[in-house]
Design an enzyme around this catalytic site. Structure first.
Site, PDB file in Angstrom:
ATOM      1  N   GLY A  52       7.600   8.600 -12.474  1.00  0.00           N
ATOM      2  CA  GLY A  52       6.770   9.906 -12.069  1.00  0.00           C
ATOM      3  C   GLY A  52       6.947  10.930 -12.808  1.00  0.00           C
ATOM      4  O   GLY A  52       8.222  11.392 -13.041  1.00  0.00           O
ATOM      5  N   GLU A 102      14.578   8.762 -16.482  1.00  0.00           N
ATOM      6  CA  GLU A 102      13.288   9.352 -16.374  1.00  0.00           C
ATOM      7  C   GLU A 102      12.606   8.738 -17.495  1.00  0.00           C
ATOM      8  O   GLU A 102      12.767   9.246 -18.554  1.00  0.00           O
ATOM      9  CB  GLU A 102      13.505  10.734 -16.118  1.00  0.00           C
ATOM     10  CG  GLU A 102      14.232  11.256 -15.162  1.00  0.00           C
ATOM     11  CD  GLU A 102      13.715  11.267 -13.722  1.00  0.00           C
ATOM     12  OE1 GLU A 102      12.241  11.227 -13.597  1.00  0.00           O
ATOM     13  OE2 GLU A 102      14.562  11.171 -12.825  1.00  0.00           O
ATOM     14  N   SER A 159       9.156   0.697  -1.474  1.00  0.00           N
ATOM     15  CA  SER A 159      10.040   1.167  -2.304  1.00  0.00           C
ATOM     16  C   SER A 159      11.335   1.047  -1.467  1.00  0.00           C
ATOM     17  O   SER A 159      12.521   0.663  -2.135  1.00  0.00           O
ATOM     18  CB  SER A 159      10.020   2.679  -2.662  1.00  0.00           C
ATOM     19  OG  SER A 159       8.774   2.783  -3.541  1.00  0.00           O
ATOM     20  N   ARG A 163       2.905   4.041   1.326  1.00  0.00           N
ATOM     21  CA  ARG A 163       3.772   4.536   2.257  1.00  0.00           C
ATOM     22  C   ARG A 163       3.983   3.055   3.137  1.00  0.00           C
ATOM     23  O   ARG A 163       4.420   3.376   4.320  1.00  0.00           O
ATOM     24  CB  ARG A 163       3.077   5.600   3.348  1.00  0.00           C
ATOM     25  CG  ARG A 163       2.993   7.052   2.496  1.00  0.00           C
ATOM     26  CD  ARG A 163       4.329   7.648   2.246  1.00  0.00           C
ATOM     27  NE  ARG A 163       4.593   8.931   1.890  1.00  0.00           N
ATOM     28  CZ  ARG A 163       4.650   9.184   0.506  1.00  0.00           C
ATOM     29  NH1 ARG A 163       4.779   8.498  -0.465  1.00  0.00           N
ATOM     30  NH2 ARG A 163       4.709  10.545   0.279  1.00  0.00           N
ATOM     31  N   ALA A 213      12.590   5.840 -13.107  1.00  0.00           N
ATOM     32  CA  ALA A 213      11.697   6.572 -12.308  1.00  0.00           C
ATOM     33  C   ALA A 213      10.333   6.926 -13.501  1.00  0.00           C
ATOM     34  O   ALA A 213      10.631   7.536 -14.383  1.00  0.00           O
ATOM     35  CB  ALA A 213      12.115   8.125 -11.946  1.00  0.00           C
ATOM     36  N   GLY A 219       0.933  -1.249   0.006  1.00  0.00           N
ATOM     37  CA  GLY A 219       0.009   0.022  -0.011  1.00  0.00           C
ATOM     38  C   GLY A 219       1.008   1.097  -0.051  1.00  0.00           C
ATOM     39  O   GLY A 219       1.945   1.211  -0.020  1.00  0.00           O
ATOM     40  N   ARG A 266      18.148   7.689  -2.839  1.00  0.00           N
ATOM     41  CA  ARG A 266      18.963   7.021  -3.670  1.00  0.00           C
ATOM     42  C   ARG A 266      20.231   7.571  -3.804  1.00  0.00           C
ATOM     43  O   ARG A 266      21.348   6.689  -4.091  1.00  0.00           O
ATOM     44  CB  ARG A 266      18.443   7.306  -5.324  1.00  0.00           C
ATOM     45  CG  ARG A 266      16.835   6.405  -5.277  1.00  0.00           C
ATOM     46  CD  ARG A 266      16.831   6.156  -6.931  1.00  0.00           C
ATOM     47  NE  ARG A 266      16.769   7.261  -7.795  1.00  0.00           N
ATOM     48  CZ  ARG A 266      15.627   8.091  -8.136  1.00  0.00           C
ATOM     49  NH1 ARG A 266      14.670   7.860  -7.354  1.00  0.00           N
ATOM     50  NH2 ARG A 266      15.702   9.225  -8.565  1.00  0.00           N
ATOM     51  N   HIS A 297      12.433  10.593  -3.092  1.00  0.00           N
ATOM     52  CA  HIS A 297      13.064   9.483  -3.541  1.00  0.00           C
ATOM     53  C   HIS A 297      14.647   9.775  -4.006  1.00  0.00           C
ATOM     54  O   HIS A 297      15.419   8.752  -3.964  1.00  0.00           O
ATOM     55  CB  HIS A 297      12.148   9.041  -4.544  1.00  0.00           C
ATOM     56  CG  HIS A 297      10.881   8.282  -4.376  1.00  0.00           C
ATOM     57  ND1 HIS A 297      10.948   6.707  -4.515  1.00  0.00           N
ATOM     58  CD2 HIS A 297       9.857   8.549  -3.553  1.00  0.00           C
ATOM     59  CE1 HIS A 297       9.719   6.395  -3.993  1.00  0.00           C
ATOM     60  NE2 HIS A 297       9.108   7.427  -3.362  1.00  0.00           N
TER      61      HIS A 297
END
Length: 195
Positions: free
Chosen positions: A37, A63, A17, A13, A35, A11, A55, A51
């Site tokens: 997003g 991206e 990740s 949070r 990525a 779910g 990293r 994020h």
């Protein structure tokens, strides 16, 4: 040598990740981070920033909000361990890139197109030949555990996302679910029905 596909779900949070990143870092080889997003507003910019901070510089970053299939071969040439974060944003981007739905046929065609794109990526990973094993880790949200959404777009998204998750999980060599920071091995608990 068989390349590996790993599926990490949970779910919002939940810690999925972070689990996936630690798993990737525990595997030898150059790390690649795809990525998906896009920063459309301040909240999303902040989320992406967190994020990126986590990293640091341990990853080669890519991206790719839409067609990962166009880039995955060249990313596999550069990296041994690839993390895709996340299937949920990727599916959202693909589902909404052509604007509003005009009909049920339009919805059906977009879903077919999305599943085809995902299958192309999975096939490329499985068929990629190299002297070293490649591992790709997909992070995704489990969004099908709640009530049926009230609005049409949310229902369409939930259904398409569920099918994307099923497709990737069915091709995975390992599958993990993180809930409240605790991760379980789904494949170890899998039940098969031969009846």
């Amino acid at each position: 040598m068989k390349n590996r596909i790993i599926f990490c779900t949970g779910g919002a949070r939940s810690g999925k990740s972070e689990f996936a990143e630690k798993l990737a870092l525990s595997i030898e080889g150059q790390k690649g981070y795809i990525a998906t997003g896009q920063a459309y507003d301040d909240e999303m910019r902040h989320r992406i920033h967190l994020h990126q901070e986590r990293r640091q510089d341990r990853w080669q970053n890519y991206e790719v909000p839409y067609y990962i299939s166009e880039y995955i071969h060249s990313i596999l040439e550069e990296c041994s361990v690839i993390l895709v974060d996340c299937l949920t944003m990727w599916t959202t981007n693909l589902l909404l890139q052509d604007g509003e739905f005009r009909s049920q046929d339009d919805i059906n065609q977009r879903e077919i197109s999305i599943l085809d794109e995902v299958q192309q990526v999975l096939d490329c990973v499985r068929n990629y030949e190299s002297i070293e094993e490649k591992t790709i880790i997909f992070v995704t949200n489990e969004i099908g555990l709640g009530i049926v959404p009230e609005n049409k777009l949310a229902r369409v998204f939930r259904d398409v996302m569920g099918r994307v998750n099923r497709l990737v999980a069915s091709h995975s060599d390992a599958a993990y679910m993180t809930m409240s920071g605790i991760t379980i091995d789904l494949k170890a608990l899998e039940v098969t029905n031969n009846g």
